[in-house]
Scaffold this active site. Structure first.
Site, PDB file in Angstrom:
ATOM      1  N   LYS A  65       0.832  -1.211   0.000  1.00 42.31           N
ATOM      2  CA  LYS A  65       0.000   0.000   0.000  1.00 42.31           C
ATOM      3  C   LYS A  65       0.869   1.266   0.000  1.00 42.31           C
ATOM      4  CE  LYS A  65      -2.394  -1.381   3.633  1.00 42.31           C
ATOM      5  NZ  LYS A  65      -1.728  -2.699   3.771  1.00 42.31           N
ATOM      6  N   THR A  66       1.872   1.288   0.869  1.00 35.17           N
ATOM      7  CA  THR A  66       2.758   2.464   0.922  1.00 35.17           C
ATOM      8  C   THR A  66       3.478   2.621  -0.414  1.00 35.17           C
ATOM      9  OG1 THR A  66       3.058   2.028   3.265  1.00 35.17           O
ATOM     10  CG2 THR A  66       4.630   3.530   2.248  1.00 35.17           C
ATOM     11  N   ASP A 110      -1.867   6.609   6.012  1.00 38.02           N
ATOM     12  CA  ASP A 110      -1.829   5.178   6.349  1.00 38.02           C
ATOM     13  C   ASP A 110      -2.777   4.957   7.529  1.00 38.02           C
ATOM     14  OD1 ASP A 110      -1.017   2.608   6.114  1.00 38.02           O
ATOM     15  OD2 ASP A 110       0.985   2.894   6.942  1.00 38.02           O
ATOM     16  N   THR A 159      -6.080  -1.485   6.701  1.00 41.28           N
ATOM     17  CA  THR A 159      -6.106  -2.946   6.793  1.00 41.28           C
ATOM     18  C   THR A 159      -7.529  -3.386   7.164  1.00 41.28           C
ATOM     19  OG1 THR A 159      -5.367  -2.649   9.063  1.00 41.28           O
ATOM     20  CG2 THR A 159      -3.687  -3.298   7.465  1.00 41.28           C
ATOM     21  N   ARG A 218       6.594  -8.237   1.743  1.00 37.62           N
ATOM     22  CA  ARG A 218       7.487  -7.788   2.837  1.00 37.62           C
ATOM     23  C   ARG A 218       8.192  -8.987   3.465  1.00 37.62           C
ATOM     24  NH1 ARG A 218       4.584  -4.202   6.327  1.00 37.62           N
ATOM     25  NH2 ARG A 218       5.725  -2.512   5.300  1.00 37.62           N
TER      26      ARG A 218
HETATM   27  P1  ATP Z   1       2.026  -1.568   5.826  1.00 34.39           P
HETATM   28  O1  ATP Z   1       0.554  -1.407   5.756  1.00 34.39           O
HETATM   29  O2  ATP Z   1       2.502  -2.484   6.927  1.00 34.39           O
HETATM   30  O3  ATP Z   1       2.813  -0.285   5.766  1.00 34.39           O
HETATM   31  P2  ATP Z   1       2.234  -1.914   3.025  1.00 34.39           P
HETATM   32  O4  ATP Z   1       1.068  -2.659   2.449  1.00 34.39           O
HETATM   33  O5  ATP Z   1       2.209  -0.435   2.943  1.00 34.39           O
HETATM   34  O6  ATP Z   1       2.437  -2.376   4.497  1.00 34.39           O
HETATM   35  P3  ATP Z   1       4.750  -1.710   1.660  1.00 34.39           P
HETATM   36  O7  ATP Z   1       5.498  -0.971   2.726  1.00 34.39           O
HETATM   37  O8  ATP Z   1       4.305  -0.942   0.480  1.00 34.39           O
HETATM   38  O9  ATP Z   1       3.545  -2.491   2.302  1.00 34.39           O
HETATM   39  O10 ATP Z   1       5.628  -2.933   1.107  1.00 34.39           O
HETATM   40  C1  ATP Z   1       6.459  -3.695   1.952  1.00 34.39           C
HETATM   41  C2  ATP Z   1       7.683  -4.158   1.210  1.00 34.39           C
HETATM   42  O11 ATP Z   1       7.305  -5.073   0.194  1.00 34.39           O
HETATM   43  C3  ATP Z   1       8.459  -3.055   0.506  1.00 34.39           C
HETATM   44  O12 ATP Z   1       9.831  -3.293   0.717  1.00 34.39           O
HETATM   45  C4  ATP Z   1       8.171  -3.212  -0.956  1.00 34.39           C
HETATM   46  O13 ATP Z   1       9.305  -2.962  -1.712  1.00 34.39           O
HETATM   47  C5  ATP Z   1       7.795  -4.675  -1.076  1.00 34.39           C
HETATM   48  N1  ATP Z   1       6.695  -4.801  -2.032  1.00 34.39           N
HETATM   49  C6  ATP Z   1       5.386  -4.658  -1.760  1.00 34.39           C
HETATM   50  N2  ATP Z   1       4.645  -4.874  -2.857  1.00 34.39           N
HETATM   51  C7  ATP Z   1       5.504  -5.161  -3.838  1.00 34.39           C
HETATM   52  C8  ATP Z   1       5.335  -5.499  -5.221  1.00 34.39           C
HETATM   53  N3  ATP Z   1       4.134  -5.597  -5.775  1.00 34.39           N
HETATM   54  N4  ATP Z   1       6.444  -5.719  -5.955  1.00 34.39           N
HETATM   55  C9  ATP Z   1       7.660  -5.668  -5.390  1.00 34.39           C
HETATM   56  N5  ATP Z   1       7.892  -5.373  -4.091  1.00 34.39           N
HETATM   57  C10 ATP Z   1       6.833  -5.123  -3.328  1.00 34.39           C
END
Ligand code: ATP
Length: 334
Positions: A65-66, A110, A159, A218
């Site tokens: 998401k981030t 977030d 989430t 992640r």
């Molecule tokens: P949170 O809600 O805990 O912050 P999030 O959903 O925002 O989690 P991210 O921080 O965007 O997750 O991603 C976590 C890690 O996974 C990052 O290091 C990112 O590079 C990797 N990642 C996530 N999605 C992908 C993707 N589709 N392709 C490659 N790497 C990804």
């Protein structure tokens, strides 16, 4: 839950996460539907030279998401301001953020479901009309002063989409539900990260990590870093043996279960004859918080087909019994 399989980021991991984040939609692995939908929204906005609709990203932690919010800003070629629901405890906190936005800026909030109610109401008007009403003074003499905002794009992440009030949910023109990744998609995530980390790993090693990563990029990236550490310290190549040895050291089994997952499953099977057993009883029996079991352990066990949730409690499936090495009653002798 051991840190290795937690879908949440540890503060010390943020540097690594930044380095491994894809920066364009084309580099973003998987979620093909969301990618095409988002791509269309952003292309149309760019062609019209207009801010796109506000975007809601819903899904479990660690699915990107981030990363997507950063990609939205990059694709629109606009700055990104990041904040989070828990940081916005008063309407004033939100007014300060909104009034500082520059035209077209992307605002990422977030955990938007954790924002204060008073701020939520202010956000409705801001999202719809790019305006806020600021209260000046107190009591009978208080007056509301309208303030024009620069047009912006809100990217909210949650989430728990179900916890968002309807008026807020309705103001997002586009909602993306992020799904857990397939093993093939995770293998692409691992391959890409290995390349960026300049770590040589065999194709079988990549697939093994993907299988154990609970559908979550992640976790895949984190397990890859543990294997890389192992190879460095033990001077071994990045092959399947190194993956097995490194992940055994961190108690991650061949299905991506860790010590707590296995304890929970074992407790249901051995102490409660396969269930049904209530959440709080189960939590006491493994000495863990009910919330951790419910939020982290259960969703994975259910998704892996090892456990089911019934109105009467948690029940181990046939696969769940087999995973702890016990033949389910009634299955003996076929
Ligand atoms: P949170 O809600 O805990 O912050 P999030 O959903 O925002 O989690 P991210 O921080 O965007 O997750 O991603 C976590 C890690 O996974 C990052 O290091 C990112 O590079 C990797 N990642 C996530 N999605 C992908 C993707 N589709 N392709 C490659 N790497 C990804």
């Amino acid at each position: 839950m051991s840190g290795e399989l937690s879908p949440q980021a540890a503060p010390s991991e943020q540097g690594y996460e930044g380095a491994l984040r894809p920066s364009t939609l084309a580099e973003f692995v998987g979620q093909s539907k969301v990618r095409s939908q988002l791509g269309l929204l952003l292309d149309a906005a760019t062609m019209r030279q207009h801010t796109p609709d506000h975007i809601l990203l819903a899904g479990p932690p660690g699915l990107g998401k981030t990363t997507l919010s950063m990609i939205v800003a990059a694709e629109l070629d606009k700055p990104l301001h990041q904040t989070s629901g828990p940081a916005i405890q008063h309407a004033g906190d939100l007014a300060a953020v909104l009034s500082a936005l520059t035209p077209g800026e992307v605002l990422f909030v977030d955990e938007i479901h954790r924002m204060a109610r008073s701020a939520e109401e202010m956000l409705y008007l801001a999202m719809e009309d790019f305006k806020v009403d600021i209260m000046v003074g107190k009591g009978a003499g208080a007056t509301s002063v309208p303030l024009e905002l620069a047009p912006f794009t809100l990217v909210g992440a949650t989430t728990r989409a179900g916890l968002l009030p309807n008026p807020l949910r309705d103001r997002f023109g586009f909602t993306a539900h992020l799904e857990f990744y397939s093993d093939d998609e995770l293998a692409s995530v691992v391959r890409r990260a290995a390349r960026l980390l300049d770590f040589g790993i065999s194709e079988q090693g990549v697939e093994e990590i993907a299988r154990r990563s609970r559908g979550t990029p992640r976790i895949a990236n984190r397990l890859l870093r543990r294997v890389r550490d192992y190879s460095l310290v033990h001077e071994t190549p990045g092959d399947t043996e190194s993956v097995h040895a490194a992940l055994a050291l961190y108690d991650v089994d061949e299905h991506g279960l860790d010590r707590l997952d296995r304890e929970v499953l074992r407790a249901v099977v051995e102490r409660f004859s396969g269930g049904p057993v209530g959440l709080s009883t189960l939590a006491v029996s493994v000495g863990e918080e009910a919330e951790t079991i419910e939020a982290v352990v259960e969703p994975f066990l259910v998704r892996a087909g090892l456990l089911t949730r019934t109105p009467r409690g948690r029940v181990a499936t046939r696969l769940g019994w087999e995973h702890v090495g016990i033949v389910p009653p009634g299955a003996a002798g076929g």
